[in-house]
Write a protein that holds these residues in place. Structure first.
Motif, PDB file in Angstrom:
ATOM      1  N   ALA A 193       0.832  -1.211   0.000  1.00  6.23           N
ATOM      2  CA  ALA A 193       0.000   0.000   0.000  1.00  6.23           C
ATOM      3  C   ALA A 193       0.862   1.256   0.000  1.00  6.23           C
ATOM      4  O   ALA A 193       0.532   2.246  -0.681  1.00  6.23           O
ATOM      5  CB  ALA A 193      -0.922  -0.007   1.220  1.00  6.23           C
ATOM      6  N   ALA A 194       1.972   1.231   0.733  1.00  9.05           N
ATOM      7  CA  ALA A 194       2.865   2.392   0.737  1.00  9.05           C
ATOM      8  C   ALA A 194       3.488   2.617  -0.640  1.00  9.05           C
ATOM      9  O   ALA A 194       3.562   3.754  -1.132  1.00  9.05           O
ATOM     10  CB  ALA A 194       3.957   2.199   1.789  1.00  9.05           C
ATOM     11  N   GLY A 195       3.947   1.543  -1.279  1.00  6.90           N
ATOM     12  CA  GLY A 195       4.507   1.687  -2.618  1.00  6.90           C
ATOM     13  C   GLY A 195       3.493   2.180  -3.628  1.00  6.90           C
ATOM     14  O   GLY A 195       3.812   3.027  -4.479  1.00  6.90           O
ATOM     15  N   LEU A 196       2.271   1.674  -3.549  1.00  3.69           N
ATOM     16  CA  LEU A 196       1.230   2.118  -4.475  1.00  3.69           C
ATOM     17  C   LEU A 196       0.872   3.583  -4.241  1.00  3.69           C
ATOM     18  O   LEU A 196       0.630   4.341  -5.199  1.00  3.69           O
ATOM     19  CB  LEU A 196      -0.007   1.231  -4.310  1.00  3.69           C
ATOM     20  N   PRO A 256       8.920   5.276 -10.211  1.00  2.72           N
ATOM     21  CA  PRO A 256       8.947   3.878  -9.742  1.00  2.72           C
ATOM     22  C   PRO A 256      10.112   3.586  -8.815  1.00  2.72           C
ATOM     23  O   PRO A 256      10.008   2.706  -7.956  1.00  2.72           O
ATOM     24  CB  PRO A 256       9.034   3.077 -11.044  1.00  2.72           C
ATOM     25  N   VAL A 257      11.218   4.311  -8.966  1.00  2.00           N
ATOM     26  CA  VAL A 257      12.336   4.118  -8.035  1.00  2.00           C
ATOM     27  C   VAL A 257      11.927   4.522  -6.628  1.00  2.00           C
ATOM     28  O   VAL A 257      12.207   3.820  -5.643  1.00  2.00           O
ATOM     29  CB  VAL A 257      13.563   4.911  -8.511  1.00  2.00           C
ATOM     30  N   ALA A 258      11.243   5.659  -6.501  1.00  2.16           N
ATOM     31  CA  ALA A 258      10.773   6.095  -5.186  1.00  2.16           C
ATOM     32  C   ALA A 258       9.752   5.110  -4.611  1.00  2.16           C
ATOM     33  O   ALA A 258       9.754   4.834  -3.401  1.00  2.16           O
ATOM     34  CB  ALA A 258      10.167   7.490  -5.297  1.00  2.16           C
ATOM     35  N   ALA A 259       8.885   4.566  -5.455  1.00  2.00           N
ATOM     36  CA  ALA A 259       7.911   3.586  -4.972  1.00  2.00           C
ATOM     37  C   ALA A 259       8.596   2.314  -4.474  1.00  2.00           C
ATOM     38  O   ALA A 259       8.216   1.756  -3.436  1.00  2.00           O
ATOM     39  CB  ALA A 259       6.919   3.247  -6.083  1.00  2.00           C
ATOM     40  N   ALA A 260       9.618   1.849  -5.189  1.00  2.00           N
ATOM     41  CA  ALA A 260      10.354   0.660  -4.751  1.00  2.00           C
ATOM     42  C   ALA A 260      11.083   0.916  -3.438  1.00  2.00           C
ATOM     43  O   ALA A 260      11.127   0.046  -2.553  1.00  2.00           O
ATOM     44  CB  ALA A 260      11.343   0.231  -5.833  1.00  2.00           C
ATOM     45  N   LEU A 261      11.654   2.093  -3.267  1.00  2.00           N
ATOM     46  CA  LEU A 261      12.322   2.417  -2.005  1.00  2.00           C
ATOM     47  C   LEU A 261      11.321   2.518  -0.863  1.00  2.00           C
ATOM     48  O   LEU A 261      11.646   2.158   0.282  1.00  2.00           O
ATOM     49  CB  LEU A 261      13.094   3.729  -2.157  1.00  2.00           C
ATOM     50  N   ALA A 262      10.119   2.989  -1.146  1.00  2.00           N
ATOM     51  CA  ALA A 262       9.088   3.016  -0.113  1.00  2.00           C
ATOM     52  C   ALA A 262       8.705   1.606   0.325  1.00  2.00           C
ATOM     53  O   ALA A 262       8.519   1.340   1.517  1.00  2.00           O
ATOM     54  CB  ALA A 262       7.862   3.773  -0.613  1.00  2.00           C
ATOM     55  N   VAL A 263       8.595   0.697  -0.637  1.00  2.00           N
ATOM     56  CA  VAL A 263       8.303  -0.706  -0.293  1.00  2.00           C
ATOM     57  C   VAL A 263       9.401  -1.283   0.592  1.00  2.00           C
ATOM     58  O   VAL A 263       9.137  -1.939   1.610  1.00  2.00           O
ATOM     59  CB  VAL A 263       8.135  -1.537  -1.577  1.00  2.00           C
ATOM     60  N   ALA A 264      10.651  -1.031   0.234  1.00  2.00           N
ATOM     61  CA  ALA A 264      11.770  -1.543   1.023  1.00  2.00           C
ATOM     62  C   ALA A 264      11.808  -0.918   2.411  1.00  2.00           C
ATOM     63  O   ALA A 264      12.049  -1.606   3.412  1.00  2.00           O
ATOM     64  CB  ALA A 264      13.082  -1.269   0.285  1.00  2.00           C
ATOM     65  N   SER A 265      11.559   0.373   2.498  1.00  2.00           N
ATOM     66  CA  SER A 265      11.614   1.051   3.788  1.00  2.00           C
ATOM     67  C   SER A 265      10.549   0.547   4.743  1.00  2.00           C
ATOM     68  O   SER A 265      10.824   0.255   5.913  1.00  2.00           O
ATOM     69  CB  SER A 265      11.467   2.564   3.576  1.00  2.00           C
ATOM     70  N   PHE A 266       9.326   0.398   4.268  1.00  2.00           N
ATOM     71  CA  PHE A 266       8.256  -0.076   5.145  1.00  2.00           C
ATOM     72  C   PHE A 266       8.463  -1.530   5.535  1.00  2.00           C
ATOM     73  O   PHE A 266       8.076  -1.941   6.634  1.00  2.00           O
ATOM     74  CB  PHE A 266       6.904   0.105   4.454  1.00  2.00           C
ATOM     75  N   THR A 267       9.056  -2.317   4.665  1.00  2.00           N
ATOM     76  CA  THR A 267       9.330  -3.713   5.024  1.00  2.00           C
ATOM     77  C   THR A 267      10.403  -3.807   6.095  1.00  2.00           C
ATOM     78  O   THR A 267      10.276  -4.572   7.061  1.00  2.00           O
ATOM     79  CB  THR A 267       9.757  -4.498   3.775  1.00  2.00           C
ATOM     80  N   VAL A 268      11.457  -3.022   5.961  1.00  2.00           N
ATOM     81  CA  VAL A 268      12.563  -3.092   6.920  1.00  2.00           C
ATOM     82  C   VAL A 268      12.148  -2.531   8.273  1.00  2.00           C
ATOM     83  O   VAL A 268      12.670  -2.946   9.316  1.00  2.00           O
ATOM     84  CB  VAL A 268      13.793  -2.355   6.353  1.00  2.00           C
TER      85      VAL A 268
END
Length: 582
Positions: free
Chosen positions: A229-232, A340-352
């Motif tokens: 949801a954060a990445g989207l 899309p780079v910012a969206a991928a980093l958001a996915v990684a940040s929320f997962t970590v």
């Protein structure tokens, strides 16, 4: 007099509850249809030259309301005489019907309205007790009743819109209209139940049921959904930013299109409302453009960051002024790939953040394999959500060149998955290593390991290393003031050396470590003041006071009777002593 049996009363209560849920579904649909009809009628009344009478306006309002549910509309009055389809759904209009259906199902499935100021625990207990009552509707019954009531209004609106300027395609009433209504009602029932994750249905495979029953699996899945949801959200925000920048660069063309569509203020108000309803669609178009596949501008034109190929068939509309010019893309067009780079980093940040919490010990952190798998699952969710939204963000606007208009979902969804997985997984692993680091300037607190017992040798080595570095063992190094661990002045050294350890007999507290006091920068804690509470005289005085207050119930023996009891046991154990002599 006749007496009703409990079974008849229960059946009657259930019937009334299901009827109430059915009425709630009808009311929810009526509220959505009525609010949109009022808006359309206001625009029709204020128009100086309406194209039709009030009946045509009401039928058009019913058609637009069905379009908000995903139904495909047909426009019969065209210049060529061939009915033209209208399949682009204004996403802002979808929020109202979906929210009303969700709320109706939630109210039908949960208990009575909670009282203000009541505690959450009491509310949950009351709701659980109400749901367990034999007279209340089941969750499945509430879902079916609300959905049926809502779809009754949908069928009536579709029948009424027949013969109007915009009528619904019958093939789209079952899918996706019924699916949207059922999904919103199911979400409402799930919310009323407390949003539980599990148990899995009985018809599902046994492996799935066992996996859902595990708490660890539910936690990992919840973390993946939140990251997706954060990445989207970041992806949609980036797409909206791209559209805003493009409209700012082509503000003149957007103004000309806005003023050219209508000459009076009522027509311009209608155009402005339509543009606001299509704003989420424009954000998704911008996201698809940044992902790489871009969007179609007719059957022979596609806009991507690499350039605009073909001859686009663009209607005159203000939002379409953001479309890039024909020709190869330049550096500003390639800058859209940052979305899309910012969206991928958001996915990684929320997962970590869930994999390595700040206050958790290292032993409780996720392994690299778990972190990578959860990030992949989040990337899959981000791709699925992007494909679903882009599928409704575009659609046909005619039968010729405009039969294909908007992003292609089966290209945009996999592109979002690839971006989120290719960048998100390595970024998540690097962030995990960064959060697990233990340098002197680390922001993490020195949390003791919960799964490992401290070893004496390791503690001695840690204390020796801390003394060499000028850090007191057991204290957190403050990252905003690292110089406190290194400050050492002659005055402080003198005070630390002159200050001797406290007398062991003066207090029951342990004596301070002389080596720690000699450490530069040592700041002793504020120890409790010594007092004569444990002294012999005060202990005897307390014992005498207790004896006097007991009213003679306590035996008359001295306060310090440990020595006397020891001597008595020694005399009884020695039969040859003086006491045994005749």
């Amino acid at each position: 007099m006749t007496q009703r049996s409990p079974q008849v009363t229960v059946r009657r209560n259930r019937t009334l509850a299901l009827a109430s849920a059915l009425v709630k579904g009808v009311v929810a649909a009526g509220l959505g249809l009525g609010s949109l009809t009022v808006l359309v009628m206001v625009v029709w009344i204020s128009s100086p030259y309406p194209d039709s009478g009030p009946g045509g306006a009401l039928r058009a309002a019913a058609g637009v309301w069905l379009l908000a549910h995903g139904a495909g509309l047909v426009r019969p009055d065209t210049l060529s005489g061939v009915p033209a389809p209208v399949g682009m759904v204004p996403l802002l209009l979808v929020l109202g019907p979906v929210w009303l259906a969700h709320r109706a199902a939630r109210d039908a499935a949960e208990s009575q309205e909670p009282q203000e100021g009541a505690r959450e625990e009491a509310l949950e207990e009351a709701r659980a007790e109400w749901r367990e009552r034999p007279g209340g509707p089941s969750r499945v019954g509430a879902f079916c009743a609300v959905t049926a009531g809502y779809l009754l209004v949908v069928a009536g609106a579709a029948a009424y819109a027949r013969g109007g300027p915009l009528h619904a395609d019958p093939d789209t009433l079952a899918f996706p209209v019924a699916l949207v209504v059922a999904g919103a009602a199911a979400a409402g029932v799930w919310t009323a139940a407390g949003r539980p994750f599990g148990p899995a249905p009985s018809w599902s495979p046994l492996a799935v049921q066992e996996a859902v029953a595990r708490t660890l699996f539910r936690q990992r899945t919840e973390a993946a959904f939140r990251s997706a949801a954060a990445g989207l959200t970041v992806l949609l925000g980036g797409g909206a930013l791209l559209v805003a920048v493009a409209l700012g660069r082509n503000a003149g063309a957007a103004q000309d299109a806005f003023l050219g569509l209508a000459g009076d203020w009522t027509g311009r108000t209608a155009v402005l409302l339509l543009a606001a309803a299509l704003a989420p669609n424009a954000a998704l178009w911008g996201a698809a453009y940044g992902l790489g596949p871009g969007f179609s501008l007719g059957t022979g034109a596609t806009a991507t960051p690499l350039g605009l190929d073909g001859a686009p068939a663009l209607p005159r509309f203000p939002l379409l002024a953001a479309v890039p010019d024909q020709g190869p893309g330049a550096l500003p067009n390639w800058a859209a790939l940052a979305v899309p780079v910012a969206a991928a980093l958001a996915v990684a940040s929320f997962t970590v953040r869930r994999a390595v919490p700040a206050d958790a010990p290292r032993a409780r952190a996720w392994s690299p394999r778990e972190t990578a798998l959860v990030t992949l699952l989040a990337a899959l969710g981000c791709g699925a959500g992007t494909a679903l939204l882009t599928a409704v963000a575009g659609g046909p606007l005619g039968t010729g060149a405009l039969s294909v208009f908007g992003p292609v979902w089966w290209l945009t969804g996999p592109a979002a998955l690839v971006w989120a997985a290719a960048i998100g997984v390595p970024a998540a692993l690097l962030l995990r290593l960064w959060r697990l680091r233990t340098p002197g300037w680390a922001w993490r607190r020195d949390v003791p390991e919960a799964d490992e017992l401290p070893e004496p040798e390791a503690e001695e080595e840690a204390e020796e290393g801390a003394e060499e570095d000028g850090v007191v063992p057991g204290r957190t190094r403050q990252w905003w003031a690292p110089w406190r661990a290194r400050r050492a002045t002659a005055g402080e050294d003198g005070e630390a050396e002159s200050a001797g350890p406290a007398s062991p007999g003066a207090s029951s507290l342990p004596a301070p470590n002389p080596a720690a006091e000699a450490t530069p920068g040592f700041e002793p804690y504020d120890f409790l003041p010594t007092d004569p509470w444990h002294g012999k005289e005060n202990r005897e005085a307390r014992w005498a006071s207790l004896k006097q207050g007991s009213g003679g119930l306590m035996a008359d023996f001295p306060a310090d009777g440990a020595a006397d009891r020891t001597a008595g046991r020694a005399e009884s154990a020695d039969p040859g002593g003086p006491a045994a002599t005749p």
